[in-house]
Each structure stands twice: as structure tokens, then as C-alpha cells.
Design a protein around this motif. Structure first.
Motif, mmCIF file in Angstrom:
data_model
loop_
_atom_site.group_PDB
_atom_site.id
_atom_site.type_symbol
_atom_site.label_atom_id
_atom_site.label_comp_id
_atom_site.label_asym_id
_atom_site.label_seq_id
_atom_site.Cartn_x
_atom_site.Cartn_y
_atom_site.Cartn_z
ATOM 1 N N MET A 162 0.859 -1.184 0.000
ATOM 2 C CA MET A 162 0.000 0.000 0.000
ATOM 3 C C MET A 162 0.891 1.230 0.000
ATOM 4 O O MET A 162 1.948 1.240 0.641
ATOM 5 C CB MET A 162 -0.902 0.026 1.241
ATOM 6 C CG MET A 162 -1.831 -1.149 1.376
ATOM 7 S SD MET A 162 -2.477 -1.302 3.070
ATOM 8 C CE MET A 162 -3.187 0.322 3.327
ATOM 9 N N ASN A 190 -7.129 4.440 8.955
ATOM 10 C CA ASN A 190 -7.368 4.098 7.555
ATOM 11 C C ASN A 190 -8.378 2.973 7.509
ATOM 12 O O ASN A 190 -8.030 1.804 7.442
ATOM 13 C CB ASN A 190 -6.073 3.680 6.857
ATOM 14 C CG ASN A 190 -6.270 3.472 5.366
ATOM 15 O OD1 ASN A 190 -7.351 3.693 4.834
ATOM 16 N ND2 ASN A 190 -5.231 3.045 4.690
ATOM 17 N N TYR A 221 -8.477 1.531 -9.003
ATOM 18 C CA TYR A 221 -9.018 2.787 -9.551
ATOM 19 C C TYR A 221 -9.016 2.760 -11.077
ATOM 20 O O TYR A 221 -9.916 3.322 -11.711
ATOM 21 C CB TYR A 221 -8.216 3.977 -9.016
ATOM 22 C CG TYR A 221 -8.558 4.288 -7.578
ATOM 23 C CD1 TYR A 221 -9.638 5.104 -7.256
ATOM 24 C CD2 TYR A 221 -7.817 3.740 -6.531
ATOM 25 C CE1 TYR A 221 -9.970 5.370 -5.939
ATOM 26 C CE2 TYR A 221 -8.137 3.994 -5.214
ATOM 27 C CZ TYR A 221 -9.218 4.814 -4.917
ATOM 28 O OH TYR A 221 -9.552 5.053 -3.609
ATOM 29 N N VAL A 270 -12.458 0.765 -0.828
ATOM 30 C CA VAL A 270 -11.357 1.727 -0.817
ATOM 31 C C VAL A 270 -10.863 1.892 0.614
ATOM 32 O O VAL A 270 -11.510 1.454 1.560
ATOM 33 C CB VAL A 270 -11.799 3.108 -1.370
ATOM 34 C CG1 VAL A 270 -12.240 2.993 -2.815
ATOM 35 C CG2 VAL A 270 -12.898 3.720 -0.508
ATOM 36 N N ASP A 283 -6.833 6.800 0.756
ATOM 37 C CA ASP A 283 -6.356 6.639 -0.619
ATOM 38 C C ASP A 283 -6.085 7.987 -1.285
ATOM 39 O O ASP A 283 -6.957 8.872 -1.289
ATOM 40 C CB ASP A 283 -7.396 5.881 -1.461
ATOM 41 C CG ASP A 283 -7.350 4.384 -1.218
ATOM 42 O OD1 ASP A 283 -6.434 3.930 -0.516
ATOM 43 O OD2 ASP A 283 -8.232 3.677 -1.735
ATOM 44 N N GLN A 319 -5.733 8.488 -4.521
ATOM 45 C CA GLN A 319 -6.448 8.599 -5.794
ATOM 46 C C GLN A 319 -7.945 8.838 -5.615
ATOM 47 O O GLN A 319 -8.652 9.116 -6.593
ATOM 48 C CB GLN A 319 -6.255 7.325 -6.620
ATOM 49 C CG GLN A 319 -4.815 7.051 -7.012
ATOM 50 C CD GLN A 319 -4.690 5.786 -7.836
ATOM 51 O OE1 GLN A 319 -5.121 5.723 -8.983
ATOM 52 N NE2 GLN A 319 -4.095 4.760 -7.250
ATOM 53 N N ASN A 363 -0.208 10.325 0.360
ATOM 54 C CA ASN A 363 -0.583 9.305 -0.625
ATOM 55 C C ASN A 363 -0.857 9.934 -1.988
ATOM 56 O O ASN A 363 -0.499 9.368 -3.033
ATOM 57 C CB ASN A 363 -1.823 8.547 -0.152
ATOM 58 C CG ASN A 363 -1.520 7.589 0.989
ATOM 59 O OD1 ASN A 363 -0.376 7.177 1.179
ATOM 60 N ND2 ASN A 363 -2.528 7.227 1.749
ATOM 61 N N GLU A 373 0.788 8.773 -5.453
ATOM 62 C CA GLU A 373 -0.057 8.081 -6.420
ATOM 63 C C GLU A 373 -0.445 8.933 -7.621
ATOM 64 O O GLU A 373 -0.594 8.424 -8.730
ATOM 65 C CB GLU A 373 -1.327 7.584 -5.725
ATOM 66 C CG GLU A 373 -1.062 6.509 -4.679
ATOM 67 C CD GLU A 373 -2.312 6.140 -3.904
ATOM 68 O OE1 GLU A 373 -3.397 6.676 -4.234
ATOM 69 O OE2 GLU A 373 -2.213 5.333 -2.958
#
Length: 512
Positions: A253, A345, A412, A425, A429, A431, A487, A491
Motif C-alpha cells: 500500500m 485508515n 481505480y 477503498v 487513498d 487517488q 498518498n 499516487e
């Protein structure tokens, strides 16, 4: 894209060089073992033909087992990391070796063998002086195929925490960094093609029959054998620096990559300890936690709800009021929780926006009546968790039309390409902000609390109490919005996890 790949190779040449060396070590060790044992088995079954059929049958059967499955089968016995990767690669490399040796030896002209027997040659002399030299072209062809295949297949070893170019490929997929994925793939392919080219030269030289060529080939063969044996012996008896090395693992991750880099930077800056960081272990908790119990890893970032349901196998919904019970259970396992980062999370469900707008879906309960017409996507372990897919469907009475197993880094993309309609999700995240999706409300509070902290082996913490100060520095320092931002930087903006980790530590005044 090509420019991005070259820029990445130039700026991170040391990273790719380390991976290249690891890739060579793993693949060459497997190749060396396969050559030695493959030759022995091939010779034995060619000399004793009654055993050939069932031996080749067993090897053929093993060869049909998917590589991922083979790695999974081996983990309970040999753990995660390079050892398991070498064993699996050796098993796959044996088939072309055994088959080529057996085929080469059994296809030597019988008339030549009869003539040798008539001249008084012993069985050993016929094997060493006649059969093996005449079979060598076929054997070399098998070696070429085996070496090329093994080098290419070594890339998958990163799934279980082994090194090599697969680390770059898998990290690129997980962090949505296409340039890194392509760079790792191209280097792996180039390495395999280079090995095939060099072995092709060797194969041509071995076809020469002059006395000088035979003498050179013999010297080259002995040299290669000595190198292989030295490599095997060296790796087996290499001094273990474990007393001064902290072995950290992370899940596949983005935020775990970042947390792993933070831990490495802080520990190596403030203590005299070294860190061996194994990033993106496939299967996450399923593979890391058993490896912790076997002392293969010392430390990894984990989530409280995951530990409660997936490790302790509790079926009730975890809340942070149960943390003391969680800690006590872990101490009985020889581990403990330390350094709670401050962010949570948890899981969530999203639906493609056009579907949510069309049917007015806002909550998990709203989703129930339309689920049978939709495709659900999630990473592999979500389907096996106590708090995963089955429990979610039971709680809300949902039955999806189809399900799809996806790598965490591809979810995604699958949603954007309309291959899935609903997916799990993580609330941090990166994204998620740019996704054309609607986050649904968990109206029955199905998902438990998932605060992030570190799980460490108690023995390691007792041996190195200086680590407590490092964990204290990070305790409560990362908020949810901080993690989402970091993140996102990795990402979406394709920045390196280590750079983002270093920048965050600097803003908190923890490093210069």
C-alpha cells in the motif's frame, strides 16, 4: 513515457542497481542449484530408464502449478523472502534441465555406444567420454531456455518479500507509477536477453571439436561450476548481521511504503542500527504476521481492526476500547503494539458516479437492491477476512452479480475503465479525490476502527530499547489529512515515497 523511464533510471540508478544485484543473486542461485540437481537427475533417469517415466511425470505435474500458488504453498514451510523464492525458482528450473539432459543422453546414436562397448569401454567411460559430449548441444539448449525463463520469473518473487526487479514492478503498480513499472520490466527483459545472448555464444563454442576448443570448454565448465558452488556456500554460510539489523516489512500500500521509509530514516539517523526494509509484501498481514512469528521480520505497520479480526480471528466489531485486550493478546504471541501514528485508515465503499446518480445510491443499504446487477472489486485478502466480503454482504443482505479480484494498485483503473461498478477503498487513498466515484455511507457501522501503529517483536524491543524513543517521535504525529496528502503526492503526482517521507519528517522537525 520513455523519457520518464530514462529520467527515473538516471535519478534512481542506485535503487535499480541494488535491485539488479538482488535479482542476479536470487536467479543465479536457483539456476546453479537447478543445473547441479537437474544434471544428476537427468543422468540417473537416462541410465535407469524404468524410473524416467514417473520422474518426468512428477516434474511435469509440478511444472503445471501456477507460480503464485507455488509461492503460497512454500510460505508455511520456508517463510517469506529470498529463500522461498530460490526454492520455487529452482523447482520450476528443474523441468527444462532434467528433460534436456535426459533427451540428449537417450538420443545418442546406439551404434556409437555399441562400438564403445565392443572396444571395452566401461559404463562410466561411455557416459563421460561419449554420451555427455554428444548430448551437450541439447543440454546447452535446455540451459539457455531455463536461464532465460528463471531470470524473467524471478520478478514475481517480490510478491513474497524477496528482492529483485519485481520490487520496482510491483511498487510501480501499487503506487500508480507507470514509469517505474515499465523500467523494472524493461531491465528484467534486458537481463534475460543478455543472458540468452551470452549463453548462445558459449553454445556455439561448445560445438567446436578441436582439441584446443575442448580444453577451453572444459576449463570454462569447471570455472562456472566452481563459481556456482562458491555462491551457494557463500550465501549459506554468510555471517548473519541480524543483531544490528532491524528487519521492517510493509504491506503493498502506498502509505505503508511511506511509513516504512519514515521508520528506516529515523532509526538509521538516531541509532547505530541498520534497517533492512522489505516493501510491499504480497498478501499483507496474511504473510507478514506469520513471518513475524518465525522471526523473519521484526517490525511492521499494522491496523488495529485488521489485527483484531484477521490475526486474532475475533468476529465482533473492534473498537478502540478493546485496545488493551488487543495488546494483551499480542504480548502472548511475543509481540506488542507501539507508536500509534494518529491516523485511521478504515475501509469504505464507492460506486461509479453515473450509477450512484442514476439510482440515487447514497448508503450501503441503498446499494442492496441494485447489487445483483453490479460487479464488485476488491484486493485479494478482502474476500478472506473475517470483516471482509462475506460479512459485509451478510450484514447488508447484498448479493453482487459478479466479483473481481484486483491488485490494490489497479482498483481505480478498473473503476475508471468500467470493469467494476463498486469497490472497496481505504479512506486515506490518494487517488480517491480524483476518482469519478461516490463514497457511500456505512449506515450500519459495519467496518471497525483501523488506527495505525507498529507491531514489533517483544524480544527485539527488549534487545534494542533505544527504538522506543523513535516510536515516540511519531506517536500522534500523522493526521488523516496528512496521510491522504502524502498518498496523493505519490499516487497522483508520482513522487517517490522516500522523498515524501523525508519531507514530512523535516516539517515535523524530526530530521534535518
Amino acid at each position: 513515457m520513455i523519457d520518464a523511464v530514462f529520467d527515473l533510471l538516471i535519478t534512481k540508478w542506485d535503487f535499480f542497481l541494488d535491485l539488479l544485484i538482488e535479482h542476479l543473486e536470487i536467479s543465479f542461485l536457483a539456476i546453479g542449484i537447478a543445473i547441479i540437481f537437474g544434471d544428476l537427475v537427468g543422468i540417473l533417469i537416462s541410465e535407469y530408464q524404468k524410473s524416467a517415466k514417473w520422474t518426468l511425470g512428477v516434474i511435469n505435474f509440478i511444472y503445471t502449478i501456477p507460480s503464485i500458488s507455488m509461492l503460497g504453498f512454500l510460505i508455511p514451510f520456508s517463510g517469506v523472502g529470498n529463500a522461498t523464492a530460490v526454492i520455487a525458482l529452482t523447482i520450476y528450473a528443474l523441468l527444462p534441465m532434467v528433460r534436456s539432459v535426459h533427451t540428449g543422453l537417450t538420443n545418442v546414436d546406439p551404434a556409437i555406444i555399441e562400438a564403445a562397448k565392443g572396444m571395452g569401454s566401461t559404463r562410466k567411460q561411455i557416459l563421460l567420454k561419449i554420451k555427455l559430449p554428444l548430448a551437450m548441444p541439447v543440454i546447452m539448449s535446455g540451459i539457455r531456455n531455463m536461464v532465460t525463463m528463471t531470470i524473467a520469473l524471478t520478478g514475481i518473487a517480490s510478491f513474497i518479500g524477496a528482492g529483485g526487479m519485481g520490487v520496482a514492478i510491483y511498487r510501480g503498480i501499487t503506487t500508480n507509477n507507470s514509469a517505474m513499472t515499465l523500467a523494472g520490466s524493461l531491465l528484467t527483459a534486458a537481463l534475460a536477453l543478455l543472458a540468452d545472448f551470452l549463453l548462445g555464444i558459449v553454445e556455439k563454442r561448445m560445438q567446436k571439436h578441436s582439441k584446443k576448443a575442448k580444453r577451453q570448454n572444459k576449463i570454462a565448465g569447471i570455472t562456472i561450476l566452481l563459481v556456482i558452488v562458491s555462491l551457494i556456500v557463500g550465501l549459506i554460510f554468510m555471517p548473519d548481521p541480524a543483531d544490528k539489523t532491524i528487519k521492517i516489512a510493509t504491506k503493498p500500500m502506498t502509505e505503508q511504503y511511506i511509513l516504512g521509509e519514515m521508520l528506516e530514516i529515523l532509526i538509521e539517523q538516531d541509532t547505530d542500527l541498520d534497517v533492512k526494509l522489505t516493501q510491499g509484501v504480497g498478501g499483507g498481514t496474511s504473510n507478514i504476521e506469520p513471518a513475524m512469528e518465525k522471526d523473519e521480520f521484526d517490525l511492521y505497520p499494522e491496523y488495529t481492526g485488521t489485527a483484531w479480526n484477521m490475526v486474532l480471528k475475533k468476529t465482533d466489531i473492534y473498537t478502540e476500547k478493546q485496545f488493551d485486550q488487543l495488546q494483551a493478546a499480542y504480548k502472548k504471541k511475543g509481540m506488542q503494539w507501539i507508536g500509534m501514528y494518529g491516523f485511521e485508515n478504515t475501509y469504505g465503499l464507492v460506486v461509479r458516479k453515473e450509477i450512484a446518480d442514476q439510482y440515487g445510491i447514497k448508503t450501503y443499504s441503498d446499494l442492496k437492491q441494485y447489487a445483483s446487477d453490479l460487479t464488485f472489486g476488491a484486493e485479494y485478502d478482502f474476500y478472506e477476512r473475517e470483516d471482509g466480503y462475506d460479512a459485509l454482504c451478510d450484514t447488508y443482505g447484498m448479493t453482487f452479480g459478479k466479483t473481481m479480484d484486483l491488485d490494490i494498485g489497479l482498483k481505480y483503473q478498473a473503476l475508471a475503465e468500467k470493469q467494476i461498478d463498486v469497490m472497496v477503498v481505504f479512506t486515506t487513498d490518494g487517488q480517491l479525490a480524483d476518482a469519478d466515484a461516490v463514497v457511500l455511507r456505512d449506515d450500519k457501522d459495519f467496518f471497525p476502527s483501523y488506527l495505525c501503529g507498529n507491531v514489533i517483536r517483544s524480544e527485539v524491543l527488549e534487545k534494542h530499547p533505544e527504538l522506543k524513543a523513535e516510536f515516540k517521535k511519531l506517536t500522534g504525529k500523522i493526521k488523516n489529512e496528512d496521510m491522504v496528502k502524502m498518498n496523493y503526492e505519490v499516487e497522483v503526482k508520482e513522487k517517490e515515497p522516500r522523498d515524501i517521507a523525508r519531507k514530512f519528517l523535516q516539517t515535523k522537525g524530526l530530521i534535518e
